[in-house]
Design an enzyme around this catalytic site. Structure first.
Site, PDB file in Angstrom:
ATOM      1  N   LYS A   1      62.885 -63.316 -15.857  1.00  0.00           N
ATOM      2  CA  LYS A   1      62.058 -64.209 -14.980  1.00  0.00           C
ATOM      3  C   LYS A   1      62.836 -64.218 -13.493  1.00  0.00           C
ATOM      4  O   LYS A   1      64.016 -63.326 -13.157  1.00  0.00           O
ATOM      5  CB  LYS A   1      62.136 -65.423 -15.383  1.00  0.00           C
ATOM      6  CG  LYS A   1      61.120 -65.887 -17.182  1.00  0.00           C
ATOM      7  CD  LYS A   1      61.373 -66.784 -17.582  1.00  0.00           C
ATOM      8  CE  LYS A   1      60.305 -66.934 -19.033  1.00  0.00           C
ATOM      9  NZ  LYS A   1      60.978 -67.953 -19.786  1.00  0.00           N
TER      10      LYS A   1
ATOM     11  N   HIS B   1      61.874 -63.435 -21.081  1.00  0.00           N
ATOM     12  CA  HIS B   1      60.935 -63.231 -21.645  1.00  0.00           C
ATOM     13  C   HIS B   1      60.445 -62.847 -22.813  1.00  0.00           C
ATOM     14  O   HIS B   1      61.150 -61.291 -22.231  1.00  0.00           O
ATOM     15  CB  HIS B   1      59.755 -63.774 -21.410  1.00  0.00           C
ATOM     16  CG  HIS B   1      57.939 -63.229 -22.164  1.00  0.00           C
ATOM     17  ND1 HIS B   1      57.364 -64.684 -22.799  1.00  0.00           N
ATOM     18  CD2 HIS B   1      57.843 -62.406 -22.589  1.00  0.00           C
ATOM     19  CE1 HIS B   1      56.617 -64.220 -23.643  1.00  0.00           C
ATOM     20  NE2 HIS B   1      56.947 -62.902 -22.993  1.00  0.00           N
TER      21      HIS B   1
ATOM     22  N   GLU C   1      50.532 -58.556 -25.204  1.00  0.00           N
ATOM     23  CA  GLU C   1      51.444 -58.485 -24.056  1.00  0.00           C
ATOM     24  C   GLU C   1      50.890 -57.357 -22.553  1.00  0.00           C
ATOM     25  O   GLU C   1      51.597 -57.446 -21.837  1.00  0.00           O
ATOM     26  CB  GLU C   1      52.159 -59.073 -23.317  1.00  0.00           C
ATOM     27  CG  GLU C   1      52.153 -60.859 -24.343  1.00  0.00           C
ATOM     28  CD  GLU C   1      53.295 -61.464 -24.537  1.00  0.00           C
ATOM     29  OE1 GLU C   1      54.723 -60.422 -24.532  1.00  0.00           O
ATOM     30  OE2 GLU C   1      53.580 -63.060 -24.314  1.00  0.00           O
TER      31      GLU C   1
ATOM     32  N   ASN D   1      65.104 -69.741 -18.170  1.00  0.00           N
ATOM     33  CA  ASN D   1      66.224 -69.247 -19.012  1.00  0.00           C
ATOM     34  C   ASN D   1      65.664 -67.880 -19.089  1.00  0.00           C
ATOM     35  O   ASN D   1      66.400 -67.242 -20.327  1.00  0.00           O
ATOM     36  CB  ASN D   1      65.178 -70.250 -20.512  1.00  0.00           C
ATOM     37  CG  ASN D   1      64.400 -69.377 -21.044  1.00  0.00           C
ATOM     38  OD1 ASN D   1      63.382 -68.538 -20.204  1.00  0.00           O
ATOM     39  ND2 ASN D   1      63.303 -70.010 -22.182  1.00  0.00           N
TER      40      ASN D   1
ATOM     41  N   TYR E   1      50.812 -66.734 -20.552  1.00  0.00           N
ATOM     42  CA  TYR E   1      50.761 -68.310 -20.704  1.00  0.00           C
ATOM     43  C   TYR E   1      49.623 -69.017 -21.188  1.00  0.00           C
ATOM     44  O   TYR E   1      49.457 -70.044 -21.877  1.00  0.00           O
ATOM     45  CB  TYR E   1      52.061 -69.203 -19.529  1.00  0.00           C
ATOM     46  CG  TYR E   1      53.196 -68.462 -19.805  1.00  0.00           C
ATOM     47  CD1 TYR E   1      54.010 -68.564 -21.210  1.00  0.00           C
ATOM     48  CD2 TYR E   1      53.631 -68.426 -18.311  1.00  0.00           C
ATOM     49  CE1 TYR E   1      55.690 -68.065 -20.518  1.00  0.00           C
ATOM     50  CE2 TYR E   1      54.785 -67.548 -17.982  1.00  0.00           C
ATOM     51  CZ  TYR E   1      55.553 -67.658 -19.460  1.00  0.00           C
ATOM     52  OH  TYR E   1      57.208 -67.562 -19.934  1.00  0.00           O
TER      53      TYR E   1
END
Ligand code: RTP
Ligand code: MG
Length: 148
Positions: free
Chosen positions: A9, A115, A126, A112, A49
């Site tokens: 990310k 992913h 995905e 965080n 998402y």
């Protein structure tokens, strides 16, 4: 062979953790079959998402992932989906075990770092969403040919 979708990310890219994170998947023994650095469109972020669309954090999630480039990857190997989730650690980095990526480098659930697909079917969805077929490679180790 099983494949999973992994994205570093914007926080992971900006904190210069790309090499560290890629190294962990390599050291584990998984095979890199796709990799690109890219800016994520709102459309892609919302599709990615989609399962979180009704959650209160949905818009901040989309805003964050579109705010700055990410590194999108596909890794291959036996049991790679579940194993990658273990390497990544718990969603909240404060709960993630030391030795995991989030446990070693993160503090906040909204930052965080990485992913990873949560199931084999999710991984297939995905990968198809983020990569074109021709962007993925298939390769075999060639023993000592690259050393000598
Ligand atoms: P990811 O999808 O990013 O691999 O993370 P995950 O499976 O561990 O977590 P998930 O439940 O899918 O949530 C997706 C991302 O949303 C953010 N989040 N914020 N309570 C909150 O504010 C909250 N909960 C989740 C996290 O950045 C999480 O990675
Ligand atoms: Mg998830």
């Amino acid at each position: 062979m099983e494949r999973t979708f992994i994205a570093i990310k914007p926080d992971g890219v900006q904190r210069r953790l790309v090499g560290e994170i890629v190294g962990r998947f390599e050291s584990k023994g998984f095979k890199l079959v796709g990799l690109k650095v890219m800016t994520v469109s709102r459309e892609l972020a919302e599709q990615h998402y989609d399962v979180h669309r009704e959650k209160p954090f949905f818009s901040s999630l989309v805003n964050f992932i579109t705010s700055s480039p990410v590194v999108a990857m596909v890794w291959e190997g036996e049991g790679v989906v579940a194993s990658a989730r273990k390497l990544i650690g718990a969603t909240n980095p404060l709960s993630a075990e030391p030795g995991t990526i989030r446990g070693d480098f993160g503090i906040s659930v909204g930052r965080n770092l990485i992913h990873g697909s949560d199931a084999v079917e999710t991984a297939q969805r995905e990968i198809a969403l983020w990569f074109k077929e021709e962007e993925l490679v298939s390769w075999e180790e060639s023993s000592h040919r690259w050393l000598y």
